[in-house]
Design a protein around this motif. Structure first.
Motif, PDB file in Angstrom:
ATOM      1  N   UNK A 128       0.850  -1.190   0.000  1.00  0.00           N
ATOM      2  CA  UNK A 128       0.000   0.000   0.000  1.00  0.00           C
ATOM      3  C   UNK A 128       0.880   1.232   0.000  1.00  0.00           C
ATOM      4  N   UNK A 129       0.339   2.331  -0.509  1.00  0.00           N
ATOM      5  CA  UNK A 129       1.120   3.560  -0.654  1.00  0.00           C
ATOM      6  C   UNK A 129       1.702   4.051   0.668  1.00  0.00           C
ATOM      7  N   UNK A 130       1.031   3.843   1.779  1.00  0.00           N
ATOM      8  CA  UNK A 130       1.506   4.336   3.062  1.00  0.00           C
ATOM      9  C   UNK A 130       2.404   3.386   3.818  1.00  0.00           C
ATOM     10  N   UNK A 131       2.727   2.258   3.204  1.00  0.00           N
ATOM     11  CA  UNK A 131       3.562   1.261   3.873  1.00  0.00           C
ATOM     12  C   UNK A 131       4.926   1.819   4.257  1.00  0.00           C
ATOM     13  N   UNK A 132       5.450   1.288   5.342  1.00  0.00           N
ATOM     14  CA  UNK A 132       6.829   1.571   5.716  1.00  0.00           C
ATOM     15  C   UNK A 132       7.705   0.482   5.111  1.00  0.00           C
ATOM     16  N   UNK A 133       8.961   0.796   4.805  1.00  0.00           N
ATOM     17  CA  UNK A 133       9.820  -0.237   4.222  1.00  0.00           C
ATOM     18  C   UNK A 133      10.041  -1.385   5.193  1.00  0.00           C
ATOM     19  N   UNK A 134      10.066  -2.603   4.670  1.00  0.00           N
ATOM     20  CA  UNK A 134      10.331  -3.754   5.535  1.00  0.00           C
ATOM     21  C   UNK A 134      11.814  -3.822   5.883  1.00  0.00           C
ATOM     22  N   UNK A 135      12.123  -4.575   6.912  1.00  0.00           N
ATOM     23  CA  UNK A 135      13.529  -4.829   7.229  1.00  0.00           C
ATOM     24  C   UNK A 135      14.156  -5.572   6.054  1.00  0.00           C
ATOM     25  N   UNK A 136      15.421  -5.325   5.813  1.00  0.00           N
ATOM     26  CA  UNK A 136      16.094  -6.041   4.741  1.00  0.00           C
ATOM     27  C   UNK A 136      17.392  -6.617   5.272  1.00  0.00           C
ATOM     28  N   UNK A 137      17.826  -7.678   4.644  1.00  0.00           N
ATOM     29  CA  UNK A 137      19.049  -8.374   5.031  1.00  0.00           C
ATOM     30  C   UNK A 137      20.153  -7.952   4.073  1.00  0.00           C
ATOM     31  N   UNK A 138      20.962  -6.970   4.476  1.00  0.00           N
ATOM     32  CA  UNK A 138      22.007  -6.444   3.605  1.00  0.00           C
ATOM     33  C   UNK A 138      22.977  -7.529   3.179  1.00  0.00           C
ATOM     34  N   UNK A 139      23.290  -8.456   4.067  1.00  0.00           N
ATOM     35  CA  UNK A 139      24.240  -9.516   3.709  1.00  0.00           C
ATOM     36  C   UNK A 139      23.669 -10.406   2.597  1.00  0.00           C
ATOM     37  N   UNK A 140      22.370 -10.649   2.590  1.00  0.00           N
ATOM     38  CA  UNK A 140      21.753 -11.446   1.520  1.00  0.00           C
ATOM     39  C   UNK A 140      21.765 -10.676   0.200  1.00  0.00           C
ATOM     40  N   UNK A 141      21.518  -9.371   0.263  1.00  0.00           N
ATOM     41  CA  UNK A 141      21.548  -8.531  -0.935  1.00  0.00           C
ATOM     42  C   UNK A 141      22.957  -8.516  -1.520  1.00  0.00           C
ATOM     43  N   UNK A 142      23.960  -8.374  -0.662  1.00  0.00           N
ATOM     44  CA  UNK A 142      25.357  -8.366  -1.111  1.00  0.00           C
ATOM     45  C   UNK A 142      25.734  -9.723  -1.694  1.00  0.00           C
ATOM     46  N   UNK A 143      25.324 -10.805  -1.037  1.00  0.00           N
ATOM     47  CA  UNK A 143      25.673 -12.150  -1.506  1.00  0.00           C
ATOM     48  C   UNK A 143      25.087 -12.441  -2.884  1.00  0.00           C
ATOM     49  N   UNK A 144      23.917 -11.904  -3.178  1.00  0.00           N
ATOM     50  CA  UNK A 144      23.289 -12.172  -4.477  1.00  0.00           C
ATOM     51  C   UNK A 144      23.881 -11.322  -5.598  1.00  0.00           C
ATOM     52  N   UNK A 145      24.688 -10.336  -5.255  1.00  0.00           N
ATOM     53  CA  UNK A 145      25.225  -9.401  -6.245  1.00  0.00           C
ATOM     54  C   UNK A 145      26.245 -10.045  -7.190  1.00  0.00           C
ATOM     55  N   UNK A 146      26.980 -11.024  -6.711  1.00  0.00           N
ATOM     56  CA  UNK A 146      28.042 -11.633  -7.510  1.00  0.00           C
ATOM     57  C   UNK A 146      27.527 -12.170  -8.845  1.00  0.00           C
ATOM     58  N   UNK A 147      26.355 -12.748  -8.840  1.00  0.00           N
ATOM     59  CA  UNK A 147      25.791 -13.308 -10.068  1.00  0.00           C
ATOM     60  C   UNK A 147      25.542 -12.236 -11.127  1.00  0.00           C
ATOM     61  N   UNK A 148      25.441 -10.974 -10.696  1.00  0.00           N
ATOM     62  CA  UNK A 148      25.190  -9.857 -11.611  1.00  0.00           C
ATOM     63  C   UNK A 148      26.455  -9.019 -11.846  1.00  0.00           C
TER      64      UNK A 148
END
Length: 159
Positions: A128-148
């Motif tokens: 929804x437009x008023x939603x707050x951002x969810x927590x994110x796992x920076x280590x998971x985001x970083x780990x997935x970067x290698x493939x790109x």
């Protein structure tokens, strides 16, 4: 021979998603350009700054739509306001920092395309437009970067 590509209007593909605490949208996917380029929009809150990182495959062009943003490209600093543009060559560490209290919106052109799939894969749909951002796992985001062919080279910048 001239090739024509489709025009994209409002579709489910253009729906915003959360990425690292801000919202992102894919405005023009690489699938529409034979992966020559893609266009995204990022709407980030004040103080938002992704870690310094390097794209090994893509050139980036940032266009500030709203707000004030500082871009760090290599050892250069660019303080931009709406209507101004910065360039990030492939292979050069870069990041940005949203300086304006109301946040900022940035259009980002990537060439060639496909990196938009990294953002989509690590995003969370905005319910929804008023939603707050969810927590994110920076280590998971970083780990997935290698493939790109994306790698983190340092912490987020600060002024």
């Amino acid at each position: 021979m001239t090739r024509f590509f489709p025009t994209f209007g409002p579709t489910a593909e253009r729906e915003p998603f959360w990425f690292l605490g801000g919202q992102a949208r894919i405005l023009l996917p690489g699938t529409a350009t034979d992966n020559r380029l893609s266009l995204m929009e990022f709407a980030d809150p004040a103080g938002h700054a992704p870690p310094h990182h390097v794209h090994e495959d893509e050139e980036e062009v940032w266009f500030v739509l709203d707000g004030e943003v500082t871009f760090f490209v290599g050892d250069q600093r660019h303080d931009l306001v709406p209507g101004q543009v910065a360039y990030g060559p492939r292979g050069v560490p870069h990041s940005y920092l949203v300086r304006s209290p109301e946040g900022a919106r940035i259009a980002v052109l990537f060439s060639p395309a496909c990196i938009e799939e990294y953002f989509r894969a690590n995003g969370t749909p905005v319910a929804e437009a008023g939603d707050l951002p969810p927590e994110f796992d920076l280590s998971a985001v970083v780990a997935s970067a290698e493939a790109f062919h994306l790698r983190v080279t340092g912490p987020p910048p600060s002024l």
